[in-house]
Scaffold this motif. Structure first.
Motif, mmCIF file in Angstrom:
data_model
loop_
_atom_site.group_PDB
_atom_site.id
_atom_site.type_symbol
_atom_site.label_atom_id
_atom_site.label_comp_id
_atom_site.label_asym_id
_atom_site.label_seq_id
_atom_site.Cartn_x
_atom_site.Cartn_y
_atom_site.Cartn_z
ATOM 1 N N UNK A 59 0.853 -1.197 0.000
ATOM 2 C CA UNK A 59 0.000 0.000 0.000
ATOM 3 C C UNK A 59 0.882 1.239 0.000
ATOM 4 N N UNK A 60 0.690 2.109 -0.985
ATOM 5 C CA UNK A 60 1.472 3.345 -1.082
ATOM 6 C C UNK A 60 0.607 4.591 -0.918
ATOM 7 N N UNK A 61 -0.720 4.413 -0.865
ATOM 8 C CA UNK A 61 -1.612 5.561 -0.759
ATOM 9 C C UNK A 61 -2.665 5.290 0.312
ATOM 10 N N UNK A 62 -2.959 6.294 1.134
ATOM 11 C CA UNK A 62 -3.886 6.143 2.263
ATOM 12 C C UNK A 62 -4.677 7.435 2.447
ATOM 13 N N UNK A 63 -5.995 7.349 2.689
ATOM 14 C CA UNK A 63 -6.866 6.169 2.757
ATOM 15 C C UNK A 63 -7.221 5.653 1.361
ATOM 16 N N UNK A 64 -7.963 4.536 1.350
ATOM 17 C CA UNK A 64 -8.298 3.918 0.071
ATOM 18 C C UNK A 64 -9.754 4.153 -0.349
ATOM 19 N N UNK A 65 -10.625 4.425 0.615
ATOM 20 C CA UNK A 65 -12.031 4.665 0.274
ATOM 21 C C UNK A 65 -12.650 5.609 1.295
ATOM 22 N N UNK A 66 -13.407 6.584 0.799
ATOM 23 C CA UNK A 66 -14.096 7.549 1.661
ATOM 24 C C UNK A 66 -15.510 7.769 1.155
ATOM 25 N N UNK A 67 -16.344 8.231 2.057
ATOM 26 C CA UNK A 67 -17.701 8.665 1.702
ATOM 27 C C UNK A 67 -17.861 10.114 2.157
ATOM 28 N N UNK A 68 -18.298 10.969 1.248
ATOM 29 C CA UNK A 68 -18.488 12.386 1.548
ATOM 30 C C UNK A 68 -19.955 12.743 1.425
ATOM 31 N N UNK A 69 -20.495 13.368 2.444
ATOM 32 C CA UNK A 69 -21.843 13.933 2.385
ATOM 33 C C UNK A 69 -21.704 15.414 2.073
ATOM 34 N N UNK A 70 -22.126 15.815 0.896
ATOM 35 C CA UNK A 70 -21.903 17.175 0.413
ATOM 36 C C UNK A 70 -23.184 17.981 0.428
ATOM 37 N N UNK A 71 -23.075 19.160 1.053
ATOM 38 C CA UNK A 71 -24.154 20.140 0.954
ATOM 39 C C UNK A 71 -23.701 21.241 0.003
ATOM 40 N N UNK A 72 -24.596 21.753 -0.782
ATOM 41 C CA UNK A 72 -24.261 22.756 -1.789
ATOM 42 C C UNK A 72 -23.540 23.943 -1.144
ATOM 43 N N UNK A 73 -22.387 24.283 -1.710
ATOM 44 C CA UNK A 73 -21.630 25.440 -1.246
ATOM 45 C C UNK A 73 -20.715 25.176 -0.070
ATOM 46 N N UNK A 74 -20.788 23.972 0.525
ATOM 47 C CA UNK A 74 -19.952 23.649 1.692
ATOM 48 C C UNK A 74 -18.861 22.671 1.273
ATOM 49 N N UNK A 75 -17.617 23.102 1.359
ATOM 50 C CA UNK A 75 -16.496 22.269 0.941
ATOM 51 C C UNK A 75 -16.125 21.275 2.037
ATOM 52 N N UNK A 76 -15.678 20.096 1.620
ATOM 53 C CA UNK A 76 -15.183 19.073 2.536
ATOM 54 C C UNK A 76 -13.733 18.767 2.168
ATOM 55 N N UNK A 77 -12.861 18.746 3.167
ATOM 56 C CA UNK A 77 -11.434 18.551 2.929
ATOM 57 C C UNK A 77 -10.939 17.331 3.694
ATOM 58 N N UNK A 78 -10.156 16.507 3.026
ATOM 59 C CA UNK A 78 -9.545 15.355 3.677
ATOM 60 C C UNK A 78 -8.079 15.275 3.253
ATOM 61 N N UNK A 79 -7.296 14.522 4.037
ATOM 62 C CA UNK A 79 -5.855 14.387 3.789
ATOM 63 C C UNK A 79 -5.569 13.040 3.159
ATOM 64 N N UNK A 80 -4.719 13.053 2.146
ATOM 65 C CA UNK A 80 -4.307 11.837 1.456
ATOM 66 C C UNK A 80 -2.787 11.693 1.591
ATOM 67 N N UNK A 81 -2.328 10.513 2.024
ATOM 68 C CA UNK A 81 -0.900 10.252 2.175
ATOM 69 C C UNK A 81 -0.387 9.410 1.005
ATOM 70 N N UNK A 82 0.877 9.658 0.629
ATOM 71 C CA UNK A 82 1.535 8.822 -0.373
ATOM 72 C C UNK A 82 2.954 8.545 0.096
ATOM 73 N N UNK A 83 3.360 7.264 -0.002
ATOM 74 C CA UNK A 83 4.709 6.875 0.412
ATOM 75 C C UNK A 83 5.254 5.845 -0.573
#
Length: 794
Positions: free
Chosen positions: A102-126
């Motif tokens: 595994x070189x990338x983390x995480x592998x799967x996410x679920x985002x609940x999006x409301x119009x105009x509201x941004x969601x930010x997550x962190x992705x790692x690569x090694x």
């Protein structure tokens, strides 16, 4: 300026909520991130439409909607698969399979999006150490590459040996290409089809692309098969390499690609044909991007055109293939331009006989593997993605640079902040899936997008509710969502009877002519008031005849800033009164220095003193221009009591016993205003002997008078007579001497002028010529012209 701009954008944002004219909670939350919906059934005032429930949160609370009854759903992120990146060492005995790394983390996410509201997550690569590599060597076998083929024959074992330094799991394959087997790319005469080279050369028949060796770990097999290859030939200079690259990319089973690092080495000493060039041979069908290998030979080169560069980029990216262009120096500029169009590709300079091919491959691989570039597949309409990279040594990249990190060594870990925002709900409201992956790697991140298109309160809605005019709508979130063809706050009207004279009559006040006071629209016999551009300004009332912005103003503020406007009348805050709430009942501003209101000489009206005694003036009636000052008033008494001098020294006991006298040694001992809790006056006065004395006068507790006086007088010193007299005498003498010197100088100048004048007249005198001007000679001389100019003397 910054504050004004901020308020301006907030105002526009609030206007978006109001102007959207949302008729349900679901419509409201899709307008903007901070739009909320009030579910309180009694929230709306008379004359307000349903859309007034949709507003900015603070505005809803100000209007009287409690926080508990405001629907304001928020987006969220949940991580469904979060396997840590692999910490792997090449020296360990146990080897992991490619799908276990595994070189990338995480592998799967679920985002609940409301119009105009941004969601930010962190992705790692090694970058994992000892990661498997598949390398496919694709070689141009046109006649000009004859000497290159000799140097490639031992490439398998030599490259295997060199790659052992990088990975213990390495496979290599080989393919070759020439050109499309139609005119004018090759000669189609029978003899040339058998041997496209000159009679002295033994060449194989031309072909488009041949998969010579499937990816294998056997370097000797590579050497053996490559040694059997023969050079072919064609007519034109560009080659059909793009056909070969397309087949290598899409024929995964035939090539033997694994889900590991995939390298394609493209070796040539010529240019390339691309989409459109096939028309020269009568080939007009666009390349279909599918595998057409039969017995490891490309069979559709005469049927499909060359692929376009964009088509090639897509297939290479879809199959995670990184390309190394090993080309001669002559064609470096061409392939460097191509490299700029193909992500995760490199260009190396191939020597004329391919002797440096191994070093070229190693260097290019290191260059490609040291850079990670993220890409995503097509996103749904209205969804945007932003990248921010946090690379090695804390280097931060944004915009397009936010997608990549460079100079990554094996074992280095970098991260990306990925922001996803939706501007609207999709038409079907269904979930969407997007994938983000690093180019050239087989791993990706699956992101499931769920869109918040409805409020929670809508789930408990009552269809065909009696509240909504006997079942003409669904009662949800405190309001009626009308069925199709019905309108009104309670769905009481059909669209066919929105405006009639009878209904309009219910919207006129006192049988007037103005419908809803010209401040609203008559809908189903009920006034719905217009909205103002400023969301804080509202019309209200049964006939929209009230508003909250036409009250009296003071200091350019509505109700003086000390009240609220209700139906054009100011309702003042506590301690304020007046039509514009501009009259303060607070008397603290009227207190004088003696703590009396208006100094006891006036009345406090609206926080301002009105002086009753005309002699006094000022904000607290303490200024009296015609009154003697405090210092002058008490001067004589202080003088007689402290120094027994002055006009009242004989009546001092009688007239000056009204204060306590306290003596101090110097002026520093006098009390200071900052140290006292009562008013204090500093005084400086002069007596008859021109001596100064200092004192302070104070009234403590409104009755006790105190005088602090410096016990020594400051008298000016008398004049020193001797220096003055000496100075005057010296001045007179000096002035006399100066006058004598001036007179003497003038006389000298006058004498010199007279002497010069005399000398001048002497020089010009006529008698100073050695002749007497009075003497006259008795001899006259005449000239007779007849005697040849001989004179006769008489």
């Amino acid at each position: 300026t910054h504050t004004r701009h901020t308020m301006f954008y907030i105002l526009l944002f609030c206007l978006d909520c109001i102007k959207a004219n949302a008729q349900s909670c679901g419509e409201c939350i899709q307008v903007a991130e901070k739009c909320g919906w009030c579910t309180d059934a009694d929230f709306l005032k008379q004359g307000e439409s349903k859309s007034a429930r949709c507003d900015e949160l603070k505005s809803l609370i100000t209007k009287g909607c409690s926080k508990a009854k405001i629907e304001n759903p928020r987006g969220s992120i949940s991580i469904d698969k979060d396997k840590p990146v692999t910490n792997r060492k090449k020296e360990v005995a146990e080897k992991l399979k490619p799908d276990q790394i595994t070189q990338i983390q995480p592998q799967k996410l679920s985002l609940n999006l409301r119009s105009g509201e941004a969601q930010t997550f962190k992705l790692k690569f090694k970058r994992a150490e000892d990661y498997p590599i598949d390398l496919y060597y694709l070689m141009d076998l046109s006649f000009s590459m004859k000497d290159d083929l000799e140097n490639v024959k031992n490439l398998g074992t030599d490259l295997m040996r060199e790659m052992q330094e990088i990975t213990s799991d390495f496979r290599i394959g080989f393919g070759s290409f020439v050109e499309k087997t139609v005119m004018p790319y090759i000669s189609t005469t029978p003899a040339r089809l058998l041997n496209p080279c000159t009679s002295n050369e033994n060449c194989t028949s031309p072909f488009s692309y041949k998969n010579v060796l499937k990816l294998t770990e056997n370097g000797q097999q590579f050497n053996s098969l490559v040694s059997k290859q023969q050079i072919s030939g064609n007519l034109d200079s560009p080659e059909g390499g793009f056909d070969a690259i397309m087949q290598v990319a899409v024929c995964g089973d035939a090539i033997g690609w694994r889900n590991v690092t995939r390298l394609l080495v493209f070796s040539t000493d010529a240019g390339f044909h691309f989409a459109g060039d096939g028309k020269l041979g009568g080939i007009v069908l666009p390349n279909d991007g599918k595998c057409h290998l039969e017995n490891n030979m490309y069979t559709m080169s005469h049927y499909y055109d060359y692929p376009s560069i964009a088509h090639l980029v897509q297939k290479l990216s879809d199959n995670n293939i990184q390309t190394i262009f090993a080309v001669t120096e002559e064609f470096q500029p061409v392939y460097k331009e191509l490299k700029n169009l193909i992500p995760k590709s490199a260009v190396g300079t191939l020597s004329s006989n391919s002797s440096n091919v191994i070093k070229l491959i190693i260097d290019s691989y290191n260059s490609l593997s040291s850079e990670v570039i993220l890409e995503n597949n097509k996103v749904p309409e209205g969804v945007s993605i932003k990248y921010k990279s946090i690379c090695k040594n804390g280097v931060v990249g944004t915009g397009e640079n936010g997608r990549k990190c460079s100079n990554i060594s094996i074992g280095d870990e970098v991260s990306f902040d990925i922001t996803i925002e939706s501007q609207k709900c999709p038409s079907q409201g269904k979930s969407e899936t997007i994938r983000i992956k690093p180019l050239g790697f087989n791993e990706d991140v699956e992101i499931v997008l769920n869109f918040i298109c409805e409020c929670e309160c809508s789930k408990g809605g009552e269809p065909l509710s009696k509240i909504c005019h006997n079942g003409n709508g669904t009662f949800e979130c405190g309001a009626c969502r009308c069925n199709e063809g019905r309108i009104g706050r309670l769905c009481e009207c059909s669209t066919d009877e929105v405006r009639t004279d009878d209904l309009d009559g219910n919207c006129r006040k006192d049988n007037g002519t103005d419908i809803c006071s010209n401040n609203g629209d008559c809908v189903c016999g009920t006034c719905e008031c217009k909205k103002r551009e400023n969301p804080e300004e509202r019309y209200s009332g049964k006939f929209c005849d009230c508003d909250n912005f036409n009250c009296d103003r003071s200091n350019n503020k509505l109700c003086g800033g000390h009240g609220r406007c209700e139906c054009r009348v100011c309702i003042c805050d506590a301690n304020y009164t007046g039509s514009a709430c501009d009259c303060s009942l607070d008397t603290s501003t009227c207190l004088a220095a003696n703590k009396q209101i208006c100094n006891g000489r006036g009345t406090c009206e609206c926080g301002v003193c009105k002086c009753t005694n005309p002699k006094f003036q000022g904000p607290t009636c303490e200024i009296c221009p015609t009154c003697p000052g405090v210092c002058a008033e008490h001067k004589e008494c202080v003088q007689c009591r402290a120094f027994e001098t002055g006009e009242k020294k004989d009546t001092c006991q009688r007239d000056c016993s009204y204060f306590n006298l306290i003596r101090v040694k110097d002026r520093d001992k006098l009390p200071q205003p900052a140290d006292q809790s009562y008013p204090l006056s500093h005084c400086k006065e002069r007596d008859a002997n021109d001596c100064w004395f200092y004192y302070t006068y104070a009234v403590r507790n409104d009755t006790m008078r105190e005088v602090y006086v410096v016990e020594t007088l400051e008298c000016p010193a008398g004049p020193d007579i001797i220096p003055i007299v000496a100075g005057v005498v010296a001045g007179i003498v000096l002035i006399g001497l100066a006058l004598l010197l001036i007179w003497k100088l003038l006389m000298i100048i006058h004498d010199r002028r007279e002497f010069a004048k005399f000398e001048k007249e002497k020089m010009n005198a006529k008698w100073d010529t050695q002749e007497n001007p009075i003497y006259k000679s008795p001899i006259n001389k005449f000239q007779n012209p007849s005697y040849g100019r001989k004179g006769v003397v008489l």
